[in-house]
Design a protein around this motif. Structure first.
Motif, mmCIF file in Angstrom:
data_model
loop_
_atom_site.group_PDB
_atom_site.id
_atom_site.type_symbol
_atom_site.label_atom_id
_atom_site.label_comp_id
_atom_site.label_asym_id
_atom_site.label_seq_id
_atom_site.Cartn_x
_atom_site.Cartn_y
_atom_site.Cartn_z
ATOM 1 N N GLY A 177 0.870 -1.313 -0.002
ATOM 2 C CA GLY A 177 0.007 0.020 -0.003
ATOM 3 C C GLY A 177 0.940 1.244 -0.028
ATOM 4 N N LEU A 178 1.987 1.322 0.762
ATOM 5 C CA LEU A 178 2.714 2.428 0.949
ATOM 6 C C LEU A 178 3.672 2.511 -0.379
ATOM 7 C CD1 LEU A 178 4.382 4.206 3.667
ATOM 8 C CD2 LEU A 178 6.052 2.825 2.111
ATOM 9 N N GLY A 179 4.409 1.178 -0.454
ATOM 10 C CA GLY A 179 5.243 1.127 -1.811
ATOM 11 C C GLY A 179 4.656 1.571 -3.064
ATOM 12 N N LEU A 180 3.637 0.763 -3.241
ATOM 13 C CA LEU A 180 3.177 0.979 -4.665
ATOM 14 C C LEU A 180 2.332 2.496 -4.798
ATOM 15 C CD1 LEU A 180 1.407 -2.262 -5.254
ATOM 16 C CD2 LEU A 180 3.452 -1.528 -6.124
ATOM 17 N N SER A 181 2.124 3.182 -3.850
ATOM 18 C CA SER A 181 1.423 4.552 -3.920
ATOM 19 C C SER A 181 2.575 5.471 -3.830
ATOM 20 C CB SER A 181 0.520 4.995 -2.846
ATOM 21 O OG SER A 181 0.954 4.645 -1.402
ATOM 22 N N ILE A 182 3.638 5.158 -3.336
ATOM 23 C CA ILE A 182 4.822 6.360 -3.583
ATOM 24 C C ILE A 182 5.379 6.025 -5.000
ATOM 25 C CG2 ILE A 182 7.154 6.603 -2.859
ATOM 26 C CD1 ILE A 182 6.730 6.145 -0.141
ATOM 27 N N LYS A 183 5.622 4.833 -5.284
ATOM 28 C CA LYS A 183 6.134 4.732 -6.648
ATOM 29 C C LYS A 183 5.259 4.841 -7.942
ATOM 30 C CE LYS A 183 8.543 0.758 -8.851
ATOM 31 N NZ LYS A 183 8.435 -0.540 -9.410
ATOM 32 N N PHE A 184 4.027 4.590 -7.785
ATOM 33 C CA PHE A 184 3.346 4.921 -9.170
ATOM 34 C C PHE A 184 2.331 6.048 -9.015
ATOM 35 C CE2 PHE A 184 4.351 0.509 -9.249
ATOM 36 C CZ PHE A 184 4.810 0.315 -10.764
ATOM 37 N N LEU A 185 2.350 6.494 -7.688
ATOM 38 C CA LEU A 185 1.118 7.626 -7.657
ATOM 39 C C LEU A 185 2.029 8.894 -7.118
ATOM 40 C CD1 LEU A 185 -1.879 6.090 -5.772
ATOM 41 C CD2 LEU A 185 -1.623 6.136 -8.174
ATOM 42 N N GLY A 186 3.307 8.823 -6.798
ATOM 43 C CA GLY A 186 4.001 9.801 -6.274
ATOM 44 C C GLY A 186 3.367 10.617 -5.132
ATOM 45 N N VAL A 187 2.534 10.002 -4.296
ATOM 46 C CA VAL A 187 2.114 10.707 -3.156
ATOM 47 C C VAL A 187 2.978 10.885 -2.092
ATOM 48 C CG1 VAL A 187 -0.241 9.816 -3.663
ATOM 49 C CG2 VAL A 187 1.247 8.603 -2.011
ATOM 50 N N SER A 188 2.895 11.957 -1.087
ATOM 51 C CA SER A 188 3.678 12.279 -0.136
ATOM 52 C C SER A 188 3.775 10.750 0.858
ATOM 53 C CB SER A 188 3.116 13.393 0.754
ATOM 54 O OG SER A 188 2.287 12.948 1.644
ATOM 55 N N VAL A 189 4.817 10.608 1.654
ATOM 56 C CA VAL A 189 5.074 9.851 2.413
ATOM 57 C C VAL A 189 3.869 9.528 3.517
ATOM 58 C CG1 VAL A 189 6.603 8.947 4.330
ATOM 59 C CG2 VAL A 189 7.740 9.533 1.961
ATOM 60 N N VAL A 190 3.618 10.644 4.025
ATOM 61 C CA VAL A 190 2.371 10.379 5.012
ATOM 62 C C VAL A 190 1.184 9.928 4.521
ATOM 63 C CG1 VAL A 190 0.907 12.023 6.551
ATOM 64 C CG2 VAL A 190 3.493 12.566 6.360
ATOM 65 N N LEU A 191 0.760 10.251 3.360
ATOM 66 C CA LEU A 191 -0.322 10.048 2.627
ATOM 67 C C LEU A 191 -0.230 8.570 2.290
ATOM 68 C CD1 LEU A 191 -3.266 10.596 1.512
ATOM 69 C CD2 LEU A 191 -1.974 11.354 -0.556
ATOM 70 N N ALA A 192 1.117 8.056 1.831
ATOM 71 C CA ALA A 192 1.248 6.663 1.323
ATOM 72 C C ALA A 192 1.272 5.839 2.677
ATOM 73 C CB ALA A 192 2.645 6.769 0.896
ATOM 74 N N PHE A 193 1.620 6.403 3.635
ATOM 75 C CA PHE A 193 1.701 5.650 5.175
ATOM 76 C C PHE A 193 0.180 5.382 5.393
ATOM 77 C CE2 PHE A 193 2.273 4.545 9.635
ATOM 78 C CZ PHE A 193 3.341 3.930 9.198
ATOM 79 N N GLN A 204 16.011 7.016 -1.848
ATOM 80 C CA GLN A 204 16.316 7.936 -0.499
ATOM 81 C C GLN A 204 15.437 9.260 -0.600
ATOM 82 O OE1 GLN A 204 20.249 8.858 0.286
ATOM 83 N NE2 GLN A 204 19.875 9.988 2.017
ATOM 84 N N ALA A 205 15.429 9.783 -1.579
ATOM 85 C CA ALA A 205 14.386 10.895 -1.825
ATOM 86 C C ALA A 205 12.896 10.519 -1.712
ATOM 87 C CB ALA A 205 14.763 11.587 -3.393
ATOM 88 N N GLU A 206 12.522 9.385 -1.911
ATOM 89 C CA GLU A 206 11.122 9.281 -1.838
ATOM 90 C C GLU A 206 10.780 8.810 -0.249
ATOM 91 O OE1 GLU A 206 10.202 6.965 -5.931
ATOM 92 O OE2 GLU A 206 11.332 5.701 -4.283
ATOM 93 N N ARG A 207 11.760 8.952 0.659
ATOM 94 C CA ARG A 207 11.815 8.389 1.914
ATOM 95 C C ARG A 207 11.871 9.661 3.163
ATOM 96 N NH1 ARG A 207 15.748 3.877 1.964
ATOM 97 N NH2 ARG A 207 15.248 3.661 4.057
ATOM 98 N N MET A 208 11.222 10.996 2.668
ATOM 99 C CA MET A 208 11.273 11.940 3.592
ATOM 100 C C MET A 208 9.961 11.710 4.381
ATOM 101 S SD MET A 208 14.238 13.291 3.097
ATOM 102 C CE MET A 208 14.125 14.835 3.627
ATOM 103 N N LEU A 209 9.903 11.745 5.714
ATOM 104 C CA LEU A 209 8.767 11.583 6.442
ATOM 105 C C LEU A 209 8.430 13.132 7.054
ATOM 106 C CD1 LEU A 209 6.432 10.011 7.587
ATOM 107 C CD2 LEU A 209 7.855 9.529 9.521
ATOM 108 N N ALA A 210 7.696 13.846 6.207
ATOM 109 C CA ALA A 210 7.418 15.153 6.763
ATOM 110 C C ALA A 210 8.683 16.112 6.762
ATOM 111 C CB ALA A 210 6.310 15.079 8.095
ATOM 112 N N GLY A 211 9.603 15.965 5.903
ATOM 113 C CA GLY A 211 10.809 16.659 6.194
ATOM 114 C C GLY A 211 11.971 16.038 7.007
ATOM 115 N N PHE A 212 11.577 14.819 7.333
ATOM 116 C CA PHE A 212 12.513 14.152 8.242
ATOM 117 C C PHE A 212 13.101 12.851 7.499
ATOM 118 C CE2 PHE A 212 13.353 11.267 11.941
ATOM 119 C CZ PHE A 212 14.060 12.131 12.856
ATOM 120 N N ASP A 213 14.492 13.072 7.788
ATOM 121 C CA ASP A 213 15.185 11.702 6.826
ATOM 122 C C ASP A 213 15.109 10.616 7.628
ATOM 123 O OD1 ASP A 213 16.511 10.400 5.216
ATOM 124 O OD2 ASP A 213 18.255 11.659 5.001
ATOM 125 N N VAL A 214 14.590 9.674 7.038
ATOM 126 C CA VAL A 214 14.464 8.196 7.751
ATOM 127 C C VAL A 214 15.663 7.488 7.140
ATOM 128 C CG1 VAL A 214 12.098 8.425 8.378
ATOM 129 C CG2 VAL A 214 12.680 7.360 6.358
#
Lengths: 314, 243, 308
Positions: free
Chosen positions: A70-86, A144-154
């Motif tokens: 749910g998180l991975g595919l929505s980041i990869k294909f929908l390009g949504v923010s991490v919080v939304l993807a979560f 790495q660029a896709e994994r910024m949690l609300a500006g926080f580098d995880v």
């Protein structure tokens, strides 16, 4: 000290200990602990259903995978923010667990185990079938660029540790509150004697369904978190093995205890870590542990502590 | 006070395969009374109360509780309306403490506030006389105490109708006397339907007796009427009817 | 190839799959029927049979038929023995509690699988078939000249595959005779009916259980020895037969032996036919999901009678 105070003291003590670990332990163990905390959330998810409600699911990997994909595919294909993807990850797991619960709860006992196993296998095969998107067994990496949690580098060691720690803290405290609430007590009542609970006027079916949904959603949150923190999404996490592992952790740590999941994951992690120096067949350790546990210590480590040392353990 | 109808059955029937366990039972239960349901083994008593409480689905017929048709309601909904049920074979939460057992029973009706709940649990345990065992694990209690715990779980729900399925089965003589005293102390406040084999208990507690034989209602009446009834004696008490 | 001959080829492949499946599923079904436990390690007993067949045939050398014939006897016996011993060591001590048995046999699954990985290795290894002639098959067609017999290219089966079908049928008949005509078989069926009464009549239920568990595993191993000249031996090969056998046992009605035979035939045939025409993954998805739904809505199986 009252029981409630003791319980709170224990949980805060554990969290404090984990915090101290970050500042004192070498990098390798800090990394290991991040992983352990995320997997402990997964184990907590299973424990709600198996340890407290008495329903043994052999298919929890499908919920973990629902969160992860749910998180991975929505980041990869929908390009949504991490919080939304979560959020999408957690929602996927919640919806899937509601559907599975509605169907699987028509059965009980061994049939429930096999039905959950079969549903999970279906999900696993679906992941493989849509390999074009999921990349199947090979999986895909979140950049790495896709994994910024609300500006926080995880992606840094510290970022990863503190996100894992924060999530684990929320889950442990919430879990502890849940099992001490009247809702949690009713789940235990169903585990102990379902017919009696029904004849006390409790809608057993509704409680069980809620337990499946909460359990599946927490497991899905762990899956989403895992993908986010470690940057990898793959079909292995949907396979039977990842349904069996949380069962092993919970049994080892102590089913129906709040601290059991963390103990079980940590113990197993370091056991496999130590054995991997000698053999690549590390699942042998898991197999031996399952057999030994079910024969000699079906209550697990925290279960033994509860009977021998501190009967108040939640 | 004129006795008001609390529960009524109309044509209640249960068939297992081709076998009639209960046939067309019309029955009226009066509020505030202790009614005993007696009958030989296999007469269908447990099937009958099973259909009242919803554990057993009726093949046909209706159950009316406080003027409302509850025939289609699942068991837990009927319990929520104020029925309480104790099992023939002791059914408690053996892994939990005595206190937790009763708290689970009381929690549905008593407010969630911890102190009120604890007070209610304590009061109920006092009532049946096992308050000193509140912190024991229920599974460790003696058989007699487990029966008492189950009755306490019924009482804690403050039921409008309390169904007891052979509560004295397997109890010692002194425990039976305590049970009789307990039921008498409830008389007038709680409506009780008692399935009982022990005639001493029935005669000591019941205001009204119903006799079930071969799945049919054979007779009803006061204890005196039932003792005098020739067909009851033939069917149940095993005596031949003297001319 | 046209549709007709193609379908016939698919049916023959299906019959081979069904033959192996019926043996594996019978093993699982007998164990469930008599002992009322679900053996999750059943697929690993299958795998162990295949691996042992490779060891035996490699050690003996010479004509492939010698090794194969020896393996046909040695592998089931050895696997049956391993199973009987693990029953005594593990399952008996947890009193066949349904939940703990599942956990215990999951443990056994990993122990057997990973031990094989450590000794046999991760490679897939072939066993040569004892005989393997290609037999061309005829097809009949109406044409202007009336009914004609033609020999479509590619429509053929090997003599070994025919042997597999024949061997499975023989084993089934032998098993049926064993269960209905011998004293041990009778004792097993008595225990299946009512283990408490059987115990009261002096049946050594513990020993019967070990024999049944051994027999179940031996049947899986026998199926594996038969399959290994077609499909190579590999330490992970147990997963598919386990799921397929589960499917068969569930659809046939848990513990019903005639139901198991019919379901194995149906599922083996349809698996063979579907996988010729459709993507195997999609076929598996549909099959797995359907089986789960059958368990949900018809827990007594398709052939079983509803309990009242």
């Amino acid at each position: 000290m009252t029981v409630a105070r003791k319980i709170n003291a224990l949980h805060f003590g554990i969290l404090l200990f984990l915090l101290i670990c970050f500042f004192t332990l070498p990098a390798y163990h800090v990394g290991a602990l991040s992983r352990i905390m995320v997997l402990a959330i997964y184990a907590i998810g299973l424990n709600i259903l198996f340890g407290y409600t008495g329903l043994l699911s052999l298919g929890h990997a499908m919920f973990f995978a629902a969160g992860m994909y749910g998180l991975g595919l929505s980041i990869k294909f929908l390009g949504v923010s991490v919080v939304l993807a979560f959020g999408i990850g957690i929602l996927s797991a919640a919806v899937l667990s509601a559907l599975v619960g509605l169907l699987a709860l028509r059965t009980a006992g061994v049939s429930f185990m096999i039905v959950t196993l079969m549903f999970a296998q279906t999900v696993y095969l679906v992941v493989l079938y849509f390999g074009e998107f999921t990349r199947g067994d090979e999986g895909f990496v979140l950049q790495q660029a896709e994994r910024m949690l609300a500006g926080f580098d995880v992606t840094t060691e510290a970022g990863r540790y503190f996100v894992a720690f924060g999530a684990f803290s929320i889950c442990l405290i919430g879990f502890s509150a849940l099992v001490q609430s009247s809702f949690g007590k009713r789940l235990v009542a169903i585990r102990e004697n379902e017919e009696r609970a029904r004849m006390l006027g409790y809608d057993v079916w509704r409680y069980k369904l809620l337990a499946v949904i909460i359990s599946g959603t927490v497991s899905g949150a762990a899956g989403a978190l895992y993908a986010l923190l470690f940057g990898y999404v793959g079909a292995t996490f949907a396979s039977v093995q990842y349904s069996i592992l949380p069962l092993l952790w919970v049994l080892l740590g102590g089913a129906g205890t709040t601290i059991g999941p963390l103990i079980g994951v940590a113990f197993m992690f370091y056991l496999i870590d130590a054995s991997s120096a000698y053999t690549s067949a590390y699942m042998l350790i898991a197999g031996l542990a399952l057999v030994v546990l079910t024969m000699f210590a079906p209550r697990g480590i925290a279960g033994i502590l509860r009977t021998k040392v501190s009967p108040w353990l939640p | 006070m004129a006795a008001v109808t609390l529960l009524e059955t109309k044509g209640l029937t249960k068939t297992y395969g081709g076998l009639q366990a209960n046939t067309d039972i019309d029955f009226i239960l009066k509020k505030g009374l202790v009614t005993a349901l007696i009958g030989p083994n296999g007469a269908g008593k447990s099937t009958f109360v099973g259909m009242l409480s919803g554990r057993t689905a009726a093949t046909s017929g209706r159950v009316i509780f406080e003027g409302r048709d509850i025939s289609q309601l699942p068991a837990h909904k009927r319990i929520q309306l104020g029925l309480a049920y104790t099992f023939q074979i002791t059914s408690i939460f053996t892994g939990l403490t005595v206190h937790e057992n009763v708290a689970l029973a009381a929690a549905r009706t008593v407010s969630a506030d911890g102190n009120t709940l604890n007070a209610k649990v304590h009061q109920t345990l006092n009532q049946v006389g096992i308050a000193d065992r509140a912190d024991q694990t229920a599974g460790d209690l003696s058989y007699g105490h487990q029966r008492l715990l189950e009755i306490a779980m019924g009482l804690a729900q403050e039921p409008r109708l309390f169904i007891l399925d052979e509560p004295t089965q397997g109890l010692a003589e002194t425990e039976i006397n305590d049970f009789i005293a307990l039921i008498r102390s409830l008389a007038g406040r709680t409506t009780i339907l008692l399935i009982e084999h022990n005639m001493k208990v029935v005669m000591a507690t019941a205001d009204h007796i119903a006799v079930l034989d071969q799945g049919m209602m054979l007779a009803e009446g006061t204890p005196a009427e039932i003792s005098a009834n020739a067909s009851v004696q033939a069917a149940y008490l095993g005596k031949t009817v003297d001319a | 190839m046209e549709f007709g001959p193609h379908l016939m080829l698919a049916s023959l492949e299906g019959a081979v799959i069904a033959s192996i499946l019926v043996l594996t599923a019978m093993g699982l079904s007998i164990v469930f029927g008599v002992m009322r436990v679900v053996n999750v390690a059943h697929g690993e007993f299958f795998m162990l049979g295949a691996v042992l067949a490779w060891y035996v045939s490699t050690a003996l050398g010479g004509h492939p038929a010698i090794g194969f014939a020896v393996a046909l006897i040695v592998a089931p016996l050895a696997v049956g023995l391993v199973a009987a011993v693990s029953d005594q060591l593990i399952l008996k001590r947890i009193n066949y509690d349904p939940d703990r048995t599942i956990v215990g046999t999951i443990g056994m699954l990993f122990i057997i699988q990973q031990t094989t990985l450590m000794t046999f290795g991760p490679e897939a290894r072939p066993v040569e078939a004892p005989f393997n002639q290609r037999l061309a098959l005829p097809w009949f067609e109406f044409s202007e000249g009336g009914l004609q017999m033609i020999w479509p290219w590619g429509l053929s089966i090997t003599s070994y595959k025919l042997f597999v079908i024949f061997a499975a049928l023989t084993v089934l008949v032998a098993l049926w005779l064993f269960l209905t005509r011998t004293k041990i078989g009778l004792i097993m069926r008595a225990t299946q009916q009512d283990s408490e009464t059987a115990k009261a009549f002096g049946v050594p239920v513990g020993t019967v259980y070990s024999c049944v568990f051994g027999l179940g595993a031996a049947l899986a191993a026998l199926g594996a020895v038969l399959v290994v000249p077609i499909q190579q031996a590999h330490y992970l090969m147990g997963a598919d037969p386990l799921l397929m056998a589960f499917t068969v046992v569930i659809i046939g009605g848990l513990g019903s032996l005639p139901g198991t035979v019919i379901a194995a035939f149906l599922i083996g045939m349809s698996d063979g036919i579907i996988s010729v025409f459709f993507s195997p993954t999609l076929a598996q998805i549909i099959a797995t999901f359907l089986v789960a739904m059958i368990l949900v809505f018809r827990p007594q199986g398709l052939m079983g009678k509803a309990e009242t």
